[in-house]
Scaffold this motif. Sequence first.
Motif, PDB file in Angstrom:
ATOM      1  N   ASN B 256       0.763  -1.363   0.583  1.00 22.00           N
ATOM      2  CA  ASN B 256      -0.392   0.115   0.100  1.00 22.00           C
ATOM      3  C   ASN B 256       0.609   1.439   0.153  1.00 22.00           C
ATOM      4  O   ASN B 256       1.905   1.223   1.038  1.00 22.00           O
ATOM      5  CB  ASN B 256      -1.005  -0.093   0.901  1.00 22.00           C
ATOM      6  CG  ASN B 256       0.325   0.100   2.745  1.00 22.00           C
ATOM      7  OD1 ASN B 256       0.888  -0.484   2.451  1.00 22.00           O
ATOM      8  ND2 ASN B 256      -0.437   0.794   3.441  1.00 22.00           N
ATOM      9  N   GLY B 257       1.309   2.101  -1.313  1.00 23.87           N
ATOM     10  CA  GLY B 257       1.379   3.066  -1.157  1.00 23.87           C
ATOM     11  C   GLY B 257       2.695   2.957  -2.321  1.00 23.87           C
ATOM     12  O   GLY B 257       3.485   1.755  -2.157  1.00 23.87           O
ATOM     13  N   ALA B 258       2.978   4.083  -3.017  1.00 26.44           N
ATOM     14  CA  ALA B 258       3.986   4.131  -4.180  1.00 26.44           C
ATOM     15  C   ALA B 258       5.172   3.493  -3.368  1.00 26.44           C
ATOM     16  O   ALA B 258       5.856   2.872  -3.649  1.00 26.44           O
ATOM     17  CB  ALA B 258       3.995   4.935  -5.068  1.00 26.44           C
ATOM     18  N   GLY B 259       5.361   4.735  -1.893  1.00 30.29           N
ATOM     19  CA  GLY B 259       7.079   4.151  -1.920  1.00 30.29           C
ATOM     20  C   GLY B 259       7.164   3.395  -0.684  1.00 30.29           C
ATOM     21  O   GLY B 259       8.153   2.495  -1.636  1.00 30.29           O
ATOM     22  N   LEU B 260       6.364   2.453  -0.220  1.00 23.99           N
ATOM     23  CA  LEU B 260       6.205   1.040   0.218  1.00 23.99           C
ATOM     24  C   LEU B 260       6.452   0.110  -1.012  1.00 23.99           C
ATOM     25  O   LEU B 260       7.314  -0.738  -0.824  1.00 23.99           O
ATOM     26  CB  LEU B 260       5.436   1.046   1.213  1.00 23.99           C
ATOM     27  CG  LEU B 260       5.399  -0.089   1.907  1.00 23.99           C
ATOM     28  CD1 LEU B 260       6.616  -0.152   3.139  1.00 23.99           C
ATOM     29  CD2 LEU B 260       4.343  -0.271   2.682  1.00 23.99           C
ATOM     30  N   SER B 263      10.334   0.156  -2.859  1.00 23.37           N
ATOM     31  CA  SER B 263      10.951  -0.176  -1.823  1.00 23.37           C
ATOM     32  C   SER B 263      10.604  -1.871  -1.161  1.00 23.37           C
ATOM     33  O   SER B 263      11.773  -2.327  -0.811  1.00 23.37           O
ATOM     34  CB  SER B 263      10.337   0.516   0.119  1.00 23.37           C
ATOM     35  OG  SER B 263      11.524   0.173   0.954  1.00 23.37           O
ATOM     36  N   ASP B 280       0.530  -1.353  -6.403  1.00 20.58           N
ATOM     37  CA  ASP B 280       0.138  -0.510  -5.323  1.00 20.58           C
ATOM     38  C   ASP B 280      -1.414  -0.167  -5.314  1.00 20.58           C
ATOM     39  O   ASP B 280      -2.104  -0.003  -5.933  1.00 20.58           O
ATOM     40  CB  ASP B 280       0.733   0.471  -5.689  1.00 20.58           C
ATOM     41  CG  ASP B 280       0.080   2.798  -4.200  1.00 20.58           C
ATOM     42  OD1 ASP B 280      -0.315   2.076  -3.844  1.00 20.58           O
ATOM     43  OD2 ASP B 280       0.364   3.083  -5.147  1.00 20.58           O
ATOM     44  N   PHE B 311       1.326  -1.278   5.072  1.00 16.50           N
ATOM     45  CA  PHE B 311       2.047  -0.554   6.427  1.00 16.50           C
ATOM     46  C   PHE B 311       0.798   0.048   6.889  1.00 16.50           C
ATOM     47  O   PHE B 311       0.352   1.208   5.880  1.00 16.50           O
ATOM     48  CB  PHE B 311       3.410  -0.051   6.200  1.00 16.50           C
ATOM     49  CG  PHE B 311       3.399   0.544   8.262  1.00 16.50           C
ATOM     50  CD1 PHE B 311       4.599   0.171   8.550  1.00 16.50           C
ATOM     51  CD2 PHE B 311       2.585   1.443   8.141  1.00 16.50           C
ATOM     52  CE1 PHE B 311       4.601   0.962   9.768  1.00 16.50           C
ATOM     53  CE2 PHE B 311       3.180   2.446   9.486  1.00 16.50           C
ATOM     54  CZ  PHE B 311       3.889   1.211  10.394  1.00 16.50           C
ATOM     55  N   GLY B 312      -0.370  -0.232   7.792  1.00 17.52           N
ATOM     56  CA  GLY B 312      -1.548   0.695   7.525  1.00 17.52           C
ATOM     57  C   GLY B 312      -1.333   1.515   8.560  1.00 17.52           C
ATOM     58  O   GLY B 312      -0.796   2.390   9.386  1.00 17.52           O
ATOM     59  N   GLY B 313      -2.101   2.941   7.664  1.00 17.88           N
ATOM     60  CA  GLY B 313      -2.643   3.837   8.321  1.00 17.88           C
ATOM     61  C   GLY B 313      -4.167   4.487   7.863  1.00 17.88           C
ATOM     62  O   GLY B 313      -4.856   3.731   8.681  1.00 17.88           O
ATOM     63  N   ILE B 314      -4.033   4.651   6.381  1.00 17.41           N
ATOM     64  CA  ILE B 314      -5.703   5.508   6.071  1.00 17.41           C
ATOM     65  C   ILE B 314      -6.089   3.301   5.862  1.00 17.41           C
ATOM     66  O   ILE B 314      -7.082   3.270   5.878  1.00 17.41           O
ATOM     67  CB  ILE B 314      -6.580   5.636   5.161  1.00 17.41           C
ATOM     68  CG1 ILE B 314      -5.155   7.167   4.871  1.00 17.41           C
ATOM     69  CG2 ILE B 314      -7.821   5.744   4.917  1.00 17.41           C
ATOM     70  CD1 ILE B 314      -5.720   8.035   3.918  1.00 17.41           C
ATOM     71  N   ARG B 340       2.914  -8.846   5.723  1.00 12.77           N
ATOM     72  CA  ARG B 340       3.969  -8.847   7.043  1.00 12.77           C
ATOM     73  C   ARG B 340       2.808  -7.466   7.092  1.00 12.77           C
ATOM     74  O   ARG B 340       2.519  -6.883   5.576  1.00 12.77           O
ATOM     75  CB  ARG B 340       5.180  -7.455   6.251  1.00 12.77           C
ATOM     76  CG  ARG B 340       5.446  -7.117   7.234  1.00 12.77           C
ATOM     77  CD  ARG B 340       5.493  -5.324   7.067  1.00 12.77           C
ATOM     78  NE  ARG B 340       5.920  -4.418   7.896  1.00 12.77           N
ATOM     79  CZ  ARG B 340       6.812  -3.097   7.791  1.00 12.77           C
ATOM     80  NH1 ARG B 340       6.008  -2.739   6.202  1.00 12.77           N
ATOM     81  NH2 ARG B 340       6.458  -2.617   8.526  1.00 12.77           N
ATOM     82  N   ASP B 342       1.687  -4.338   9.029  1.00 11.88           N
ATOM     83  CA  ASP B 342       1.960  -3.908  10.166  1.00 11.88           C
ATOM     84  C   ASP B 342       0.594  -2.356  10.019  1.00 11.88           C
ATOM     85  O   ASP B 342       0.018  -2.060   9.618  1.00 11.88           O
ATOM     86  CB  ASP B 342       3.812  -2.671  10.105  1.00 11.88           C
ATOM     87  CG  ASP B 342       4.011  -3.421  11.492  1.00 11.88           C
ATOM     88  OD1 ASP B 342       3.809  -3.858  12.017  1.00 11.88           O
ATOM     89  OD2 ASP B 342       5.249  -3.738  11.161  1.00 11.88           O
ATOM     90  N   THR B 344      -2.486   0.414  11.780  1.00 10.67           N
ATOM     91  CA  THR B 344      -4.020   0.643  11.609  1.00 10.67           C
ATOM     92  C   THR B 344      -4.186  -0.546  12.135  1.00 10.67           C
ATOM     93  O   THR B 344      -4.025  -1.094  11.091  1.00 10.67           O
ATOM     94  CB  THR B 344      -4.892   1.088  11.468  1.00 10.67           C
ATOM     95  OG1 THR B 344      -4.101   2.937  10.995  1.00 10.67           O
ATOM     96  CG2 THR B 344      -5.643   2.066  11.700  1.00 10.67           C
ATOM     97  N   MET B 367       9.635  -6.577   7.261  1.00 15.35           N
ATOM     98  CA  MET B 367       9.275  -6.652   5.921  1.00 15.35           C
ATOM     99  C   MET B 367      10.647  -7.353   5.217  1.00 15.35           C
ATOM    100  O   MET B 367      10.703  -7.977   4.591  1.00 15.35           O
ATOM    101  CB  MET B 367       9.498  -4.721   5.828  1.00 15.35           C
ATOM    102  CG  MET B 367       9.981  -4.496   4.295  1.00 15.35           C
ATOM    103  SD  MET B 367       9.522  -2.860   4.283  1.00 15.35           S
ATOM    104  CE  MET B 367      10.424  -2.430   2.385  1.00 15.35           C
TER     105      MET B 367
END
Lengths: 294, 380
Positions: B256-260, B263, B280, B311-314, B340, B342, B344, B367
């Motif tokens: 989730n997310g382009a950066g992650l 990575s 993504d 990596f949960g945010g929203i 993996r 993590d 929210t 990760m």
Amino acid sequence: MSIFVDENTTVIVQGLTGGQGRFHGLRNRDYGTRVVGGVTPGKGGTDVDGIPVFNTVDEAVAATGATASFVVVPPKFAADAIIEAAQGGVTFIVCITEGIPAHDEARTYNRLVEQFPGVRLLGPNCPGIISPGKCNIGITSGDIALAGGPVGIVSRSGTLTYQALHELSQQGVGQTTCVGIGGDPVPGTNFIDCLSAFQDDPETRAVMMIGEIGGSEEERAAEWIKAHMTKPVVAYVAGVTAPAGRKMGHAGAIISGSKGTAQAKMAALAEAGVHVCVNPTEAGAKMVEIVRAL
Amino acid sequence: MDLFEYQGKQYFARYGIAVSPGGVADTVEEALAVAARVGYPVVVKAQVKVGGRGKAGGVKLAASDDEVRTHAGAILGLDIKGHVVRRLWVEHASDIAKEYYASFTLDRPNKVHLGMLSAQGGVEIEVVAEENPDAIAMLSIDPLVGLDVATARRWVAEAGLDEAARAEAAELLVKLYRCYVEGDCDLAEVNPLILTPGGTVHALDAKVTLDENAAFRHPEWDEFRATETEDPREQMAKAKGLNYIGLDGSVGIIANGAGLAMSTLDVVNQVGGTAANFLDIGGGANADVMAAALEVINTDPKVRAIFVNIFGGITRVDEVARGVLEALSRVSISSPIVLRLDGTNAVEGRAILAEHLNDRLLTEPTMLDAARRAVAFANQ
């Protein structure tokens, strides 16, 4: 201390009555941010969970004295919303909107620079900014940040920012401010703006920087660091294995020809004395090590 | 979105930029018809979105019906760097006195527009930039000011364009800039821009990249989208609202997310694996989106293991976990899945998966651990 926003920052949310605006605006308020108003044309006089809504930024600022605006509106309206915020007199604008046309961004950026030199735009297409324990504007989960410093974070990516906060907070290393500058080609605030503010902030004692492929902001930051930065910097750059010519999720994350590769950015940063790490976990561990030795 | 040459020329024509008379042909017969209409000699050009067409035999001059038959027949179906030619552009061949180069793009470091103009056209501009940078006249353009004819006149002189070309070239550059701005291009490039012996200036090629973010104000782009030759999995992902890019490796990636996501590709590489894709699922993804992501990756025969890095945010991790179970109930996923989780609601998410874990559905705490496990599966 913190940079750009603190406990005195008062915020209006442009788009507070929309789904996203309401969700994040109320979350920011729950965190302790002073969210004093909302702006939605035609909905002035109503409220969102007790937060008064105004028709224009002018009215909102006149009534509340807000110093910052959080722009959560669809891409086709975002450029106008940013200009309206600047005209209304706020000095700090956070725009999380993803998908704004690049030409709109270029016009908006230059208009701010030429007509509103006292205004700082963060974003677009960014997660926002959090000074832990003081102010959170944007979409970052407040609970993964840890107040008290001494680390400043600046990042082009949202989820990697959360990852960085998480790596540090888990080890008990706090942050002064975490700034997401966003993944678009024309960011309102760049690495150097943040590095310079962190350099001047006495409570920030080390900086973590997260870059990604595309453009040359990391290389420019490296030059600046070499010339001006006395605080230790740890960097991670995403996209070492990214193919050329493809936009990797973010509009600005694209290797054009041989330009904008992660390898070139990492080399430039290393040459400037930055601790360059190959993944976010290693970057977190390196920063913890540096902070413990301070 | 990159345009084919013929689409770029049609786009230029909307803004009054002179191009050679020509037409599109999908068959030899259509090529002959276009040649008859525009008049011999003609140039038969492969329409592929990749450079080096000429060297690959994808651009040929034809002076007669027989030559059109020969060349069109040979070029249709030709494989140019993995791009199979399905369409030709046939245009009247121009007499060329001089070849120039012109382009507009965003100058990202300075956040203004950048015009590049050179009297040395027809060759790769990167080569000119490398070997003879002084041969390129760079013009910074404030987006709030734009480009006027007076400035363009000074610019063509500075670039050393021939006297005979300057007046028309200046006019053309102003139109090209308008196309670049009003047409919402990331890049508008003409190489070569030619001067004919008769003293006229026009675009002999067109390289246009459109900014997808501006699609909402360009209904005319629909016709370009219809011809986008995308990888079928990329099309499937786009239809499901996912940001997917196919790669060559064996570890399917969902993040989730382009950066992650970027990575995650890097970390898989660092522990000895190769990524099969970039995917993504975006912010705030729910169970449906997660299930769709697994289904897209499941159609890739190269995939030997799937690494879900969240990596949960929203994005709420419990939703992601529900999506994984949803996908497993809908389709048979052929590769083992390593997760993996993590952020929210990570605790809730892991709890949802706990009773379903087995040797083909596993979670790892970090990760790096998850990457190692997925790569071990893929390399088995």
